[in-house]
Design an enzyme around this catalytic site. Sequence first.
Site, PDB file in Angstrom:
ATOM      1  CG  ASP A 116      -0.267  -0.073   2.531  1.00  0.00           C
ATOM      2  OD1 ASP A 116       0.578  -0.974   2.702  1.00  0.00           O
ATOM      3  OD2 ASP A 116      -0.563   0.739   3.431  1.00  0.00           O
ATOM      4  CG  HIS A 213       5.879  -1.722   9.979  1.00  0.00           C
ATOM      5  ND1 HIS A 213       4.705  -1.711  10.686  1.00  0.00           N
ATOM      6  CD2 HIS A 213       5.514  -1.900   8.659  1.00  0.00           C
ATOM      7  CE1 HIS A 213       3.687  -1.845   9.854  1.00  0.00           C
ATOM      8  NE2 HIS A 213       4.152  -1.974   8.621  1.00  0.00           N
ATOM      9  CG  ASP A 236       2.834   1.752   8.020  1.00  0.00           C
ATOM     10  OD1 ASP A 236       2.523   2.952   7.943  1.00  0.00           O
ATOM     11  OD2 ASP A 236       2.223   0.844   7.418  1.00  0.00           O
ATOM     12  CG  HIS A 311      -0.932   4.254   7.179  1.00  0.00           C
ATOM     13  ND1 HIS A 311      -1.303   3.265   8.045  1.00  0.00           N
ATOM     14  CD2 HIS A 311      -0.480   3.629   6.075  1.00  0.00           C
ATOM     15  CE1 HIS A 311      -1.078   2.074   7.497  1.00  0.00           C
ATOM     16  NE2 HIS A 311      -0.577   2.282   6.282  1.00  0.00           N
TER      17      HIS A 311
END
Length: 363
Positions: A116, A213, A236, A311
Amino acid sequence: MMRHRLRWIGGAVAVVLVVVLAALPGAVGRQIGATVVDMRAGVDATAGLPDGLHVALCGSGSPLPDPTRAGPCSVVIAGRHLFMVDAGEGGARNMVLMRIPNARVEAVFLTHLHSDHIDGLPPAMLLRWTGANATRPLPVYGPAGTRRVVDGFNRAYAIDQGFRTAHHGPAIAPPSGAGGIGHDIALAPPGDWSPVTVFSGDGITVSAFRVDHGPVEPAIGYRFTYKGRSIVFSGDTSATPAIVRNARGADLLVHEALQPRLTAAMTRTLDRRDQPGLAKITRDILTYHATPEQVADEAQAAGVRHLVFSHVIPQLPSRLMYAAFLGDARRRFGGTITVGEDGMVFSLPAGTDGFEYRDWPVR
């Protein structure tokens, strides 16, 4: 009597207008189309920004389908320079709608290689290539594996690139400028949250640092500095000391977040509807994302002035859900918190400690 006549006249005018519009649908449509094109085509909304450091959210969503948010994508504007951080699906399209010229993108910085965050790279590379008549590929920086990913996209789109050069000519689509060129960033060793400089020039410094992550390894956060102003992107990550260390004193922190209580509701629904595979995924994602409350604690400890959540997980189709998403975050952070939406623009003018907000709608 007079009121009755006025009402009759008003009704008659409305009927006539409807008849005219019905009789000339093509002309009306062409005029509307021309107006829309005139408002957007070739316009550079960034030209009116003051000198300084700016971030525009071209995608504030996650892998979960959300009609209100594109995939993760941010545009950083530093003086005359323009960069992208992540290239989620729909991000390059939103840039066009926000009147940010894709042609001006000088480099893309990827936080990690989850799908993504990279599935919008091909349109980003195409629009920059043809928009700028670029003679060199777009530089793409990211963690180990970035070069391999970019090379794969180049191979996948090689036939398309040939078609475009054949159709528009080499002056518009120079073969040498198609696609991208990947650069794997050499980070500090695992467990070392120290930053490394990946770009420096014209008063701009971009540094990269590890975040947590796992099992995605490595994953990267970035800090942009320009004329005394600074913006940090978490990428992330779960809660990590990397953020407190590398966001210290930042004007703006753009951070991902997952709200476990809302995600748990999704899991319960999936269990009830006998979707064990999807339910496991919604349980698994709890382990490698930070909660809004954890992010607020880190931002407070780092002395960040403004915190923007992007996000966001799960989907937030209504602003009525924002309070539930934030939980106790506002009580834990003394600065300003914003739940990011596509089209938001945050500005840090040079030579000041000011903060400005704009909205460049994507619809």
